[in-house]
Motif scaffolding. Structure first.
Motif, short mmCIF file in Angstrom:
data_model
loop_
_atom_site.label_atom_id
_atom_site.label_comp_id
_atom_site.label_asym_id
_atom_site.label_seq_id
_atom_site.Cartn_x
_atom_site.Cartn_y
_atom_site.Cartn_z
N LEU A 1 0.86 -1.19 0.00
CA LEU A 1 0.00 0.00 0.00
C LEU A 1 0.89 1.23 0.00
O LEU A 1 1.64 1.48 0.95
CB LEU A 1 -0.89 0.01 1.24
N GLU B 1 1.27 5.44 -1.91
CA GLU B 1 0.71 6.52 -2.73
C GLU B 1 1.78 6.96 -3.72
O GLU B 1 2.94 7.18 -3.34
CB GLU B 1 0.30 7.68 -1.83
N THR C 1 -2.99 5.54 -5.66
CA THR C 1 -2.51 4.53 -4.73
C THR C 1 -2.38 3.17 -5.44
O THR C 1 -2.88 2.99 -6.55
CB THR C 1 -3.44 4.35 -3.51
N ARG D 1 -3.63 0.36 -4.28
CA ARG D 1 -4.57 -0.50 -3.56
C ARG D 1 -5.25 -1.55 -4.45
O ARG D 1 -5.80 -2.53 -3.94
CB ARG D 1 -5.65 0.34 -2.89
N VAL E 1 0.68 5.58 2.87
CA VAL E 1 -0.72 5.99 2.79
C VAL E 1 -1.20 6.46 4.15
O VAL E 1 -0.91 5.85 5.17
CB VAL E 1 -1.60 4.83 2.28
#
Length: 257
Positions: free
Chosen positions: A148, A150, A164, A166, A236
């Protein structure tokens, strides 16, 4: 090493060469946008050139007119991996989490694919971040093998995207097991996630120019001499001021051959 907000990072350059680099494709939304999506959702990997990597600040010498693109990808650096390792066992062989910019000539990629032997001419040098984090010491970032983070990309100083990671479909342990199914992997092998993008069609949800153009953007062009690409990954959560740069900044100008 430095520590901030619970993230511990290595601050020395990692590698300029590797025994091999294996590029994955773990973001199915990218495949969907590019028109190559398959419902089988199988793991796709190809072997690339690892004889030399660019570092931050180093220029990529290009051939003009071949639609040069950038691709932001997560990457792991491995210890020696035995043949037949399972995904549940693969974590312990993953020593460093980092990232790269997998530069690609889009016009040549179609020709390379058509020959059935993989990418050669369409792949100039890959640029590798100079820092990385230890997954065992950064469990929140590692996220059980589906990191995870950014990602911020700037093109000529202007924000290209802030997204991101994700939506990663397959984790790195699964990629390691896939690559080691029929052979052992030497220490220093690099495996990447493939180009990062997010689900949905909103502007700024992709990390390469080709995806943006495929979405109908008319204000974007492929890279030409004089352009400059910078990439940076952050943890994140929290405020921008409190975020930690996970791997440092990767900045590469593009110049004529």
């Amino acid at each position: 090493m430095t520590a901030k907000d619970g993230v511990t990072s290595y601050v020395s350059p990692i590698v300029r060469q590797a025994p091999q680099i294996l590029y994955g494709s773990t973001f199915p939304n990218r495949q969907l946008r590019m028109g190559i999506y398959s419902e089988s959702m199988a793991i796709h990997v190809y072997q690339g050139a690892s004889d030399f990597f660019l570092g931050s600040g180093e220029a990529l010498k290009i051939v003009e007119g071949l639609d040069l693109d950038f691709e932001a990808e997560l990457a792991v650096i491995l210890d020696a991996v035995p043949q037949g390792v399972s995904a549940s066992e693969a974590d312990k062989y993953i020593k460093i989490l980092t990232a790269c910019n997998d530069f690609t000539y889009r016009k040549l990629a179609c020709l390379d694919k058509a020959c059935g032997f993989g990418f050669v001419q369409s792949k100039p040098l890959t640029s590798l971040f100079g820092q990385g984090v230890n997954p065992e010491e950064n469990l929140a970032v590692w996220n059980n093998g589906r990191p995870l983070a950014e990602l911020e990309i700037r093109l000529n100083g202007t924000l290209f995207c802030m997204i991101t990671t994700r939506d990663m479909l397959f984790g790195f342990p699964e990629l390691v097991a896939h690559c080691a199914r029929t052979r052992a992997l030497p220490c220093g092998t690099i495996i990447t996630s493939g180009s990062i993008s997010m689900l949905g069609q909103h502007p700024g949800s992709e990390s390469c120019i080709a995806e943006r153009i495929s979405r109908g953007a008319t204000d974007t062009h492929f890279l030409v001499s004089g352009d400059e690409v910078s990439m940076e990954f952050f943890n994140v959560g929290g405020t921008r001021e409190s975020k930690c740069s996970l791997f440092g900044k990767l900045l590469n100008p593009v110049v004529n051959l």
